[in-house]
Design a protein around this motif. Structure first.
Motif, mmCIF file in Angstrom:
data_model
loop_
_atom_site.group_PDB
_atom_site.id
_atom_site.type_symbol
_atom_site.label_atom_id
_atom_site.label_comp_id
_atom_site.label_asym_id
_atom_site.label_seq_id
_atom_site.Cartn_x
_atom_site.Cartn_y
_atom_site.Cartn_z
ATOM 1 N N ALA A 111 0.862 -1.186 0.000
ATOM 2 C CA ALA A 111 0.000 0.000 0.000
ATOM 3 C C ALA A 111 0.895 1.232 0.000
ATOM 4 N N ASP A 137 -3.021 5.324 1.121
ATOM 5 C CA ASP A 137 -3.913 4.190 1.374
ATOM 6 C C ASP A 137 -3.988 3.889 2.870
ATOM 7 N N LEU A 186 -12.992 4.015 0.803
ATOM 8 C CA LEU A 186 -11.819 3.929 -0.059
ATOM 9 C C LEU A 186 -12.234 3.995 -1.521
ATOM 10 N N ALA A 236 -7.656 2.685 -4.555
ATOM 11 C CA ALA A 236 -7.014 2.348 -3.279
ATOM 12 C C ALA A 236 -7.292 0.890 -2.921
ATOM 13 N N ARG A 296 -5.028 -1.315 -5.003
ATOM 14 C CA ARG A 296 -3.627 -1.331 -4.521
ATOM 15 C C ARG A 296 -3.487 -2.175 -3.257
ATOM 16 N N ILE A 297 -4.416 -2.023 -2.321
ATOM 17 C CA ILE A 297 -4.320 -2.713 -1.035
ATOM 18 C C ILE A 297 -4.445 -4.230 -1.211
#
Length: 159
Positions: free
Chosen positions: A68, A72, A82, A86, A89-90
């Motif tokens: 992250a 994030d 979110l 985001a 990505r997480i």
């Protein structure tokens, strides 16, 4: 420790439409199987994953599935909704952040299999995925002693 934020229902199905994401595609069936070179995952497994928290944090570290960035982690801590980017990505992120995601704490993540744990002290990150699913080791980070614990995997999942 604390954790928060769960994946929206249908997140995995939406993010892997057509089997293009990570060689995985959803199926309504009851078991995991390889279909056309992709893993077909039962809907019940996706439902379980949607109940898992997106991050965990204690006094030493912030843990996410994938790498992250600082924004994030800040969003996760804030409790605000979110963005789709985001969330992506997480859950799927492999790009190294430009600055420490969780400073002054260490950011622990997996998702990117490596032959050994990858640590970057300047960024305060440790990537602990050592490829257990492909015959590597199962590795965990112990925040209390700032060290890894690792054991050989017993199963090799061919993909």
């Amino acid at each position: 420790g604390r954790s928060t934020f769960f994946l929206p229902q249908g997140f995995f199905q939406k993010s892997i439409q057509g089997g293009t994401r990570e060689g995985v595609r959803p199926t309504g069936g009851g078991g995991c199987e390889q279909v056309c070179g992709a893993w077909a995952i039962p809907d019940a497994h996706f439902a379980f994953l949607a109940t898992c928290p997106l991050y965990w944090e204690d006094e030493h570290a912030v843990v996410t599935h994938a790498l992250a960035n600082a924004g994030d982690v800040m969003a996760l801590r804030s409790g605000l909704p979110l963005s789709d980017e985001a969330l992506d990505r997480i859950v799927w992120g492999r790009k190294r952040p430009r600055k420490s995601p969780a400073s002054p704490k260490r950011h622990i993540s997996g998702h990117t299999p490596r032959s050994r744990v990858a640590r970057d002290e300047a960024l305060g990150i440790a990537q602990v995925d050592t490829g257990a699913y492909m015959g590597g080791r199962l590795t965990a980070w112990c925040t209390a002693i700032e060290r890894c614990i690792s054991v050989p995997s017993k199963v090799y999942w061919r993909m």
